[in-house]
Design an enzyme around this catalytic site. Structure first.
Site, PDB file in Angstrom:
ATOM      1  N   THR A 193      34.032  46.603  58.182  1.00  0.00           N
ATOM      2  CA  THR A 193      34.176  46.461  56.801  1.00  0.00           C
ATOM      3  C   THR A 193      33.293  47.929  56.537  1.00  0.00           C
ATOM      4  O   THR A 193      32.368  48.251  57.046  1.00  0.00           O
ATOM      5  CB  THR A 193      33.551  45.492  55.995  1.00  0.00           C
ATOM      6  OG1 THR A 193      32.431  45.011  56.430  1.00  0.00           O
ATOM      7  CG2 THR A 193      34.552  44.114  56.270  1.00  0.00           C
ATOM      8  N   GLU A 337      39.801  42.149  56.404  1.00  0.00           N
ATOM      9  CA  GLU A 337      40.015  40.831  57.070  1.00  0.00           C
ATOM     10  C   GLU A 337      41.351  40.025  57.009  1.00  0.00           C
ATOM     11  O   GLU A 337      41.753  39.093  57.506  1.00  0.00           O
ATOM     12  CB  GLU A 337      38.860  39.805  56.172  1.00  0.00           C
ATOM     13  CG  GLU A 337      37.494  40.272  56.326  1.00  0.00           C
ATOM     14  CD  GLU A 337      37.000  41.060  55.380  1.00  0.00           C
ATOM     15  OE1 GLU A 337      35.592  41.107  55.006  1.00  0.00           O
ATOM     16  OE2 GLU A 337      37.536  41.972  54.641  1.00  0.00           O
ATOM     17  N   LYS A 445      31.099  40.096  31.625  1.00  0.00           N
ATOM     18  CA  LYS A 445      30.916  38.785  30.691  1.00  0.00           C
ATOM     19  C   LYS A 445      30.126  39.249  29.460  1.00  0.00           C
ATOM     20  O   LYS A 445      28.826  39.546  29.504  1.00  0.00           O
ATOM     21  CB  LYS A 445      30.219  37.672  31.580  1.00  0.00           C
ATOM     22  CG  LYS A 445      30.350  36.341  30.736  1.00  0.00           C
ATOM     23  CD  LYS A 445      29.971  35.220  31.546  1.00  0.00           C
ATOM     24  CE  LYS A 445      30.311  34.047  30.800  1.00  0.00           C
ATOM     25  NZ  LYS A 445      29.997  32.727  31.662  1.00  0.00           N
ATOM     26  N   TRP A 450      34.962  36.973  29.335  1.00  0.00           N
ATOM     27  CA  TRP A 450      35.398  37.833  30.327  1.00  0.00           C
ATOM     28  C   TRP A 450      36.142  39.080  30.092  1.00  0.00           C
ATOM     29  O   TRP A 450      37.131  38.721  29.465  1.00  0.00           O
ATOM     30  CB  TRP A 450      35.991  36.866  31.680  1.00  0.00           C
ATOM     31  CG  TRP A 450      34.919  35.964  32.291  1.00  0.00           C
ATOM     32  CD1 TRP A 450      35.200  34.544  31.985  1.00  0.00           C
ATOM     33  CD2 TRP A 450      33.938  36.175  33.100  1.00  0.00           C
ATOM     34  NE1 TRP A 450      34.128  33.740  32.690  1.00  0.00           N
ATOM     35  CE2 TRP A 450      33.268  35.100  33.577  1.00  0.00           C
ATOM     36  CE3 TRP A 450      33.207  37.185  33.586  1.00  0.00           C
ATOM     37  CZ2 TRP A 450      32.275  34.654  34.094  1.00  0.00           C
ATOM     38  CZ3 TRP A 450      32.159  37.351  34.477  1.00  0.00           C
ATOM     39  CH2 TRP A 450      31.543  35.828  34.599  1.00  0.00           C
TER      40      TRP A 450
END
Length: 544
Positions: A193, A337, A445, A450
């Site tokens: 990664t 992944e 937020k 949100w």
């Protein structure tokens, strides 16, 4: 009672064997650093890969050993893909855009004993080689003998670390008569990664997982390659195995057009037109740059019919821009992944008749799950959210090509049937289409509400003066956080902050409209082309 069917191991070598036998004359076209176009075929490439297995054995590579590559997309890199995995070793692709410290860590962590490298990365190898003297035995430059002499001063290796020329080694090698057969669950590839949260972590693929993934992305409801396809992977082979294309294309005999390291819009367009490319695959940043070039130059595509985008959300404005150019823009979703493709946005009966604005609204969804994997979103209560296109939750997935842990990190392993948490937040609609609303760490937020940074960015890129945009949370004493928008102008344009803010009216709730718009010359990008929001948050941490 067992069925009376033959059983053959699902091995990566079977792909290139099939390609050589049934699509032997299909082309692999590569552009070298000097612009030279080199052509080969799957038949020739398979023979060279069998010679390369002998080279690897001479270099001391054994079953299960990790062999590193530091290279762009080319026929030579493709030979390495098949020779390394085909002999039972592990093809470890390294991203040269990572920081040198991370690259040195990755090679040491993987214990790569041999490194194959493009000549253009010689200075990078020279800089980190002293730190790898205890690990690396040999560096092989992907070059002709005459290209080695100029590298002498740039590639001074420590004692005990041999330097070789790729073509010289191949010229002296003999073809291995057969491809070895072993357990399909053996490791085949290793990809780390990008290390956005700590040190890079290794994802270890198997032959079985890689073949199952290639089968599925070749389906009609995914990338859908055919023997007549000419595909140009802009996505590098060090990005999750170029999203599986080095396996999927030979599997069906599709021609591969490898761009090398010249990925600017002029070079890409010239190669696409010159090599009659009808499909190309890459990240949104590449497509944004290409579309802007087309607008400025007035150029048109001569053969390109379809692009696939991934790695980040595909902006609605970009889908519309490609439609104007006569090219279908579609997207899939996944991560290192997940090998990487989990979902792909292709129509179902309920969405096949969408047109105009409704079609563009649907096109920005990340798509529906391929067979072999599954997705879900979990709400704050830990229960799966409703498939209503509104109920937001943390996205997880599981399936045949989903990681169950990280290399040499046994504490990260999960059960075979467990759900892998992706770190993405999204909604799933009634037809099973996933739409990501944000990364969990990038959500804003504000006053208990949100706000999706992805939605704000997609809207901003639709503004005629904006080329690229990033939305982040800025601290606010009253609301906790407020959205801050940073934009890059289109060439020849000067976006006015007030005009950009006004552009959001009616497109999002009033509380979601950014308080401030900042115009910058460029945004910071990471090794995989994604915008580095962590860096932006650091820069603008005190902005109110």
């Amino acid at each position: 009672m067992l069925g009376l069917m033959q059983r053959r191991e699902l091995l990566i070598s079977s792909i290139i064997q099939h390609a050589a036998r049934h699509h032997g004359d299909a082309e692999v076209v590569s552009r070298r650093d000097d612009g030279q176009i080199v052509r080969t075929t799957y038949e020739k490439l398979e023979r060279r890969a069998r010679k390369l297995m002998g080279v690897l054995r001479e270099l001391g590579v054994e079953f299960g050993d990790r062999v590193a590559t530091l290279a762009m997309n080319s026929d030579r890199h493709l030979e390495l893909y098949y020779a390394i995995s085909g002999m039972g070793a592990v093809c470890h692709t390294i991203n040269p855009r990572l920081a040198p410290d991370d690259i040195a860590y990755i090679i040491g962590h993987a214990e790569d004993h041999v490194l194959f490298v493009d000549a253009c990365f010689a200075p990078l190898v020279a800089a980190i080689a002293p730190r790898l003297a205890a690990v690396l035995r040999a560096v092989v430059v992907l070059a002709e003998p005459y290209e080695m002499k100029p590298l002498g001063a740039r590639l001074d290796l420590p004692p005990g670390m041999a330097l070789h020329c790729y073509e010289s080694l191949l010229d002296a090698a003999r073809e291995e008569p057969d491809w070895p057969v072993f357990d399909e669950n053996a490791a085949s590839g290793l990809c780390y990664t990008s290390g956005t949260t700590g040190r890079p972590k290794g994802v270890l693929y198997s032959h079985r997982s890689s073949l199952l993934h290639a089968f599925q992305i070749n389906g009609a409801d995914a990338v859908g390659l055919r023997a007549t396809t000419r595909v140009l992977p802009v996505v590098p082979m060090f990005h999750v195995n170029a999203w599986g294309l080095p396996y999927a294309a030979p599997m069906v005999g599709a021609a591969l057009v490898m761009p090398g390291r010249h990925l600017d819009p002029v070079a890409l367009l010239g190669l696409m037109d010159g090599e009659r490319v009808d499909l190309s695959v890459g990240v949104p940043t590449v497509w944004l740059n290409l579309v802007n070039h087309m607008r400025q130059s007035g150029a048109r595509f001569s053969t390109l019919k379809r692009i696939m985008s991934g790695g980040a959300a595909l902006p609605r404005a970009l889908v519309a821009a490609f439609a104007e150019l006569g090219v279908e823009a579609c997207q899939g979703w996944g991560m290192t992944e997940t090998s990487p493709v989990v979902t792909f946005n292709e129509p179902k009966p309920a969405t096949a008749s969408l047109k105009g604005e409704a079609l563009f609204d649907h096109a920005i969804k990340q798509g529906r799950a391929l067979f072999g994997v599954d997705i879900r979103a979990l709400g704050p209560d830990g229960a799966e959210t409703r498939w209503d296109g509104k109920s937001q939750g943390d996205v997880s997935c599981r399936g045949h090509w989903i990681a169950k842990g990280y290399f040499r990190s046994p504490e990260t392993e999960i059960a075979d049937d467990a759900w892998f948490p992706t770190g993405d937040v999204g909604v799933i609609d009634a037809n099973g289409f996933l739409q990501l609303t944000d990364r969990s760490k990038d959500l804003i937020k504000s006053g208990g509400e949100w706000i999706s940074s992805i939605e704000l960015e997609n809207i901003a890129i639709g503004h005629p003066d904006v080329a690229e945009a990033a939305a982040i949370a800025a601290p606010d004493e009253k609301w906790g956080e407020r959205p801050l928008l940073i934009v890059v102008p289109r060439e020849g344009h000067e976006p006015r902050p007030d005009d950009v803010r006004a552009f959001f009216a009616g497109k999002v709730a009033n509380f979601a409209i950014p308080d401030q718009v900042i115009v910058v010359e460029e945004l910071p990008h990471g090794a995989t082309g994604k915008i580095l929001k962590s860096e932006l948050r650091t820069i603008y941490a005190s902005r109110r």
